[in-house]
Design a protein around this motif. Structure first.
Motif, mmCIF file in Angstrom:
data_model
loop_
_atom_site.group_PDB
_atom_site.id
_atom_site.type_symbol
_atom_site.label_atom_id
_atom_site.label_comp_id
_atom_site.label_asym_id
_atom_site.label_seq_id
_atom_site.Cartn_x
_atom_site.Cartn_y
_atom_site.Cartn_z
ATOM 1 N N UNK A 155 41.063 12.983 -57.846
ATOM 2 C CA UNK A 155 41.011 13.736 -59.107
ATOM 3 C C UNK A 155 41.564 12.916 -60.263
ATOM 4 N N UNK A 156 42.037 11.714 -59.970
ATOM 5 C CA UNK A 156 42.503 10.812 -61.027
ATOM 6 C C UNK A 156 43.863 11.155 -61.583
ATOM 7 N N UNK A 157 44.640 11.993 -60.862
ATOM 8 C CA UNK A 157 45.938 12.387 -61.434
ATOM 9 C C UNK A 157 47.102 11.562 -60.884
ATOM 10 N N UNK A 158 46.804 10.570 -60.065
ATOM 11 C CA UNK A 158 47.877 9.698 -59.583
ATOM 12 C C UNK A 158 47.671 8.300 -60.158
ATOM 13 N N UNK A 159 48.138 8.041 -61.374
ATOM 14 C CA UNK A 159 47.878 6.741 -61.989
ATOM 15 C C UNK A 159 48.601 5.617 -61.264
ATOM 16 N N UNK A 160 49.712 5.934 -60.626
ATOM 17 C CA UNK A 160 50.461 4.933 -59.862
ATOM 18 C C UNK A 160 51.047 5.591 -58.631
ATOM 19 N N UNK A 161 51.614 4.778 -57.772
ATOM 20 C CA UNK A 161 52.143 5.334 -56.542
ATOM 21 C C UNK A 161 53.541 4.783 -56.287
ATOM 22 N N UNK A 185 60.611 6.385 -63.557
ATOM 23 C CA UNK A 185 60.973 6.330 -64.975
ATOM 24 C C UNK A 185 59.780 6.755 -65.842
ATOM 25 N N UNK A 186 58.601 6.237 -65.499
ATOM 26 C CA UNK A 186 57.395 6.569 -66.280
ATOM 27 C C UNK A 186 57.108 8.066 -66.182
ATOM 28 N N UNK A 187 57.316 8.599 -65.001
ATOM 29 C CA UNK A 187 57.057 10.024 -64.780
ATOM 30 C C UNK A 187 58.005 10.869 -65.632
ATOM 31 N N UNK A 188 59.293 10.469 -65.662
ATOM 32 C CA UNK A 188 60.280 11.219 -66.433
ATOM 33 C C UNK A 188 59.929 11.200 -67.931
ATOM 34 N N UNK A 189 59.509 10.041 -68.420
ATOM 35 C CA UNK A 189 59.151 9.931 -69.842
ATOM 36 C C UNK A 189 57.968 10.845 -70.151
ATOM 37 N N UNK A 190 56.978 10.837 -69.279
ATOM 38 C CA UNK A 190 55.794 11.674 -69.529
ATOM 39 C C UNK A 190 56.141 13.157 -69.482
ATOM 40 N N UNK A 191 57.021 13.533 -68.536
ATOM 41 C CA UNK A 191 57.426 14.946 -68.435
ATOM 42 C C UNK A 191 58.129 15.380 -69.725
ATOM 43 N N UNK A 218 50.863 20.684 -64.947
ATOM 44 C CA UNK A 218 50.547 20.894 -63.533
ATOM 45 C C UNK A 218 50.362 19.562 -62.823
ATOM 46 N N UNK A 219 49.642 18.643 -63.490
ATOM 47 C CA UNK A 219 49.418 17.327 -62.883
ATOM 48 C C UNK A 219 50.729 16.573 -62.701
ATOM 49 N N UNK A 220 51.594 16.683 -63.715
ATOM 50 C CA UNK A 220 52.876 15.972 -63.607
ATOM 51 C C UNK A 220 53.741 16.579 -62.499
ATOM 52 N N UNK A 221 53.665 17.923 -62.381
ATOM 53 C CA UNK A 221 54.416 18.565 -61.301
ATOM 54 C C UNK A 221 53.905 18.088 -59.942
ATOM 55 N N UNK A 222 52.551 17.969 -59.827
ATOM 56 C CA UNK A 222 51.987 17.472 -58.559
ATOM 57 C C UNK A 222 52.499 16.065 -58.295
ATOM 58 N N UNK A 223 52.499 15.245 -59.349
ATOM 59 C CA UNK A 223 52.972 13.869 -59.184
ATOM 60 C C UNK A 223 54.392 13.840 -58.659
ATOM 61 N N UNK A 224 55.235 14.710 -59.269
ATOM 62 C CA UNK A 224 56.637 14.734 -58.842
ATOM 63 C C UNK A 224 56.729 15.173 -57.376
ATOM 64 N N UNK A 225 55.969 16.229 -57.039
ATOM 65 C CA UNK A 225 56.008 16.693 -55.648
ATOM 66 C C UNK A 225 55.560 15.590 -54.701
#
Ligand SMILES: NC(=O)c1ccc[n+]([C@@H]2O[C@H](COP(=O)([O-])OP(=O)(O)OC[C@H]3O[C@@H](n4cnc5c(N)ncnc54)[C@H](OP(=O)(O)O)[C@@H]3O)[C@@H](O)[C@H]2O)c1
Length: 750
Positions: free
Chosen positions: A306-312, A399-405, A436-443
């Motif tokens: 779905x393209x919602x995981x830009x990095x891993x 870090x990137x995830x936190x900034x986006x959130x 929602x996408x960011x929450x999925x990423x965090x999970x």
């Protein structure tokens, strides 16, 4: 162990299976029925609601896993097997029933497999369940070989090779079990402390104050219950971490192994512990790609598609230890047929990492190729393009995830403070999706941390030796040689198509605003309730007041009236934010001193035309559609009836307030409390009862967060031009959302 010749046959064994309704259990049951025809199977099945264990078995046998067997042997043979080979023992792990005295084999597969359940639930099912099983077995007089299904991740985060052996730890599992059992009472007690409750009430009032006091109380209590649950999850997660485990699931599975070792092997019985890694769809049996819902690795694969995981956050060379479910089932049944002889328990890792590793970068390559060749559809841009991971390391991803959130939260806050328009609503909907996408990423980061940031390899020499010791025909039909798996073939041809088939159907769900309205059903017990301001007309009581006043005042007095209104505006606005009823009450005081006859003549004059001009054509069309379908149409407003008189003929009934008058002069006091939020919900329930209307079939149209409490009583709620909070709730609940606009001329007097 390294057997030279092993049996592949369970002969006439009486097998007791727990977890037979689960993913792995269904596949075990299918194999027992289809490939071990001499066996008798007793199943532990819990009653669910009013569905008995026997009914659940009937439903189970209709599932796809049994389709090929059913087709091969025919319905009659299936019926015979159910009658003669299958027995249901109703009961649960928390309340273990008595067991038969003639069991030869037990396969204990039932478990809670969620990583983060509340601590008491995890211990109750996984540790308490094992205690119940071994207690019931001892009481039954049976002496079966028990195959205890555990998990490869039972030892927590480690590096290097993990042996197929008893776990090394000296934690007092009994003390932990007792502490976990008492956790809920302790947390419940804390949740009722006044200072904790005050926090829930304040938060609930800030969000739900406009809906009314009952909504605030309901939300505060829901928040308390949620808090209890979250605390218990945290108890589990933190206790596991403090003892060196990844989560409460692996912790309780480790303790369950101890229960089995102490209560079964320790009392002179035969025990085998099997530890599968991440179980995914079948490679060949019952058919390629069979899976029962999404499993551990699937959310990751689908999120990538779905393209919602830009990095891993994982390491590219860490191994994702995946194993097809048919390999797991074959290994479990082979273990069952080959108990340890005069020896301590035997342990088996059913995993691929040691013999045929699938590193994350190879998994990515496969995902990339698959989703490039078979892209998932995009709502508006054709297809989704999948990203290329660079694996910058867990810290950078975090870090990137936190900034986006943070940026998303800020954006939502700013947008939430702007007036609700079609544009802000569209942008808000996008931000919600992004959240929602960011929450999925965090999970995902948290869920897969244990799997992909470690360099853990499960030794599988015992399992391999068992496979090679099986007769050649059994190896060919029911073997589990993982080195033979071609990952490119398995992932690209079998597994990815299996899980994406299910998802594609849901992938392009149109936004609520774009879904086509279905024709209305014709019936006389259906109600259609319309709110007034923002729903049927694009004006509010302030504007209506100005229309009335402008008709009644000399031009010279007009600016003074506007100035006085503007001066009071901040007070009105904050009253409106807090409580709509309070606002209406305070604002309508402005009519104090106006003669009733004067108001009536103004309304019948220019006011009438002006209000009709502000009426929304789509609302009129919808009202007419409801009337054509025989529905009872009602306009409800917290304002006074005199001001909505021009719209009365559009509806079967208008429910509005009235103003107290003395000697033909309005006093500014309402004759009864305004019909808004919870008062309107209470009115609605009573109205439906009095007029024998069915609310579950009925319709409602409202624009404000204050309308939520009555809209949710209806089977077909619609948010029309919703404010930010209603818009968010309507999206969450998948209600219809409409953007109705005023036409160029409104409607004319008929
Ligand atoms: N799936 C994996 O990737 C994986 C990996 C490694 C190990 N394992 C292990 O494999 C085993 C089976 O897992 P699964 O994937 O098949 O799990 P699943 O699909 O969630 O099935 C769980 C089964 O346990 C039963 N169960 C849960 N709580 C129960 C209770 N209180 N009383 C009675 N029955 C209860 C469920 O019955 P209901 O239908 O009544 O809910 C269901 O039959 C577990 O021991 C798990 O730890 C699984």
């Amino acid at each position: 162990m390294s057997p030279e010749a092993a049996s592949g046959d369970l002969g006439q064994a009486h097998v007791f299976l727990t977890g037979g309704t689960g993913f792995v259990g269904q596949a075990i049951l299918e194999r027992l029925l289809s490939s071990h025809p001499g066996t008798t199977i007793s199943l532990l099945v819990r009653v669910k609601g009013s569905t008995t264990g026997q009914d659940r078995l009937r439903n189970l046998l209709r599932k796809p896993v049994f389709a090929q067997w059913r087709e091969r042997v025919g319905d009659e043979e299936v019926e015979r097997s159910v009658r003669e080979r299958l027995r249901v023992i109703e009961g649960s792990l928390s309340n273990f029933p008595a067991l038969p005295g003639d069991l030869d084999v037990v396969i204990h597969s039932a478990s809670t497999v969620s990583f983060d359940p509340p601590i008491d639930q995890a211990f109750d099912t996984n540790v308490g369940g094992a205690l119940g099983l071994y207690g019931a077995l001892a009481a039954s007089g049976s002496d079966p070989h028990v195959v205890h299904v555990s998990t490869a991740y039972v030892g927590g985060i480690r590096k290097g090779i993990v042996p197929e052996a008893r776990l090394v730890h000296d934690v007092d599992w009994r003390a932990e079990y007792e502490a976990a059992k008492g956790a809920r009472d302790r947390v419940q007690m804390n949740s009722r402390q006044p200072e904790v409750l005050r926090g829930f009430i304040n938060d609930a009032r800030a969000v739900h104050g406009k809906e009314g006091p009952q909504a605030v109380a309901k939300a505060a209590e829901a928040a308390r219950v949620e808090w209890v649950q979250a605390r218990l999850v945290d108890y589990g997660r933190t206790r596991a971490e403090s003892l060196g485990w990844t989560d409460v699931y692996t912790l309780t599975k480790a303790f369950a192994e101890r229960v089995a070792e102490e209560l079964w092997d320790g009392t002179g019985h035969r025990l085998s512990v099997v530890r599968p890694a991440i179980i995914e769809s079948a490679l060949t049996h019952p058919f390629p790609g069979w899976i029962d819902g999404f499993k551990v690795a699937d959310p990751l694969i689908l999120a990538y598609g779905r393209g919602i995981l830009p990095e891993f956050p994982g390491l590219p060379d860490s191994v994702l230890d995946v194993i097809p479910v048919d390999f797991v089932v074959n290994a479990i049944l082979a273990v069952a047929a080959n108990p340890p002889v005069d020896a301590p328990p035997q342990y088996f890792h059913i995993s691929s990492g040691a013999s045929n590793p699938l590193p994350i970068h190879r998994m990515l390559q496969n995902m990339n190729e698959f989703f490039t060749a078979n892209p998932m559809p995009h709502e508006s841009e054709g297809h989704i393009r999948v990203p290329t991971w660079k694996f910058p390391g867990g810290l950078k991803v975090e870090r990137a995830l936190r900034t986006q959130e943070k940026a998303n939260r800020l954006h939502e806050k700013v947008l939430g403070s702007l007036p609700s328009t079609e544009r802000t609503r569209t942008r808000m909907a996008k931000l919600h999706r992004r959240r929602g996408d960011l929450e999925s990423l965090r999970n995902f980061s948290e869920l897969y941390r244990a799997y992909v940031q470690t360099e853990i390899i499960f030794d599988d020499r015992n399992t391999k030796a068992l496979h090679h010791a099986l007769p050649a025909d059994v190896q060919a039909d029911r073997g589990f040689d993982v080195s033979a798996i071609n990952w490119e073939d398995y992932l690209g041809r079998v597994h990815f198509p299996a899980i994406t088939t299910l998802t594609r159907a849901f992938a392009v769900r149109k936004p609520a605003t774009e879904r086509k309205a279905r024709a209305l059903p014709e019936s006389s017990d259906i109600l259609a309730v319309f709110d007034l301001e923002g729903t049927v007309v694009d004006s509010n009581i302030v504007e209506q007041y100005l229309w009335v006043r402008s008709a009644g005042l000399r031009k010279a007095a007009w600016p003074g009236e506007v100035a006085s209104l503007l001066a009071s505006l901040p007070g009105y606005l904050s009253a409106e934010q807090r409580d709509r009823g309070e606002f209406i009450r305070v604002f309508l005081r402005r009519y104090s001193g106006m003669r009733v006859a004067r108001l009536e003549s103004v309304v019948a004059g220019g006011y009438h035309e002006t209000l009709l001009k502000h009426t929304m054509p789509e609302a009129i069309k919808r009202i007419q559609e409801h009337r054509d379908a025989g529905h009872r149409t009602v306009l409800v407003t917290g304002s006074i009836g005199a001001l909505v008189e021009p719209l009365a003929e559009l509806f079967d009934e208008v429910i509005a307030g009235s103003m107290h008058e003395r000697d033909g002069v309005l006093t500014g006091f309402l004759a009864q409390p305004p019909l808004v939020d919870e008062a309107r919900a209470a009115w609605l329930l009573r109205y439906a009862e009095t007029h024998s209307l069915d609310l579950s079939k009925s319709y409602g149209y409202g624009d404000s967060h204050a309308d939520l409490v009555w809209l949710e009583l209806l089977g077909h709620p619609t948010a029309v031009n919703p404010d930010t909070k209603l818009s968010r709730e309507a999206q969450r609940r998948r209600w219809s959302i409409h953007n109705w606009k005023r036409g160029p001329h409104g409607i004319r007097r008929r």
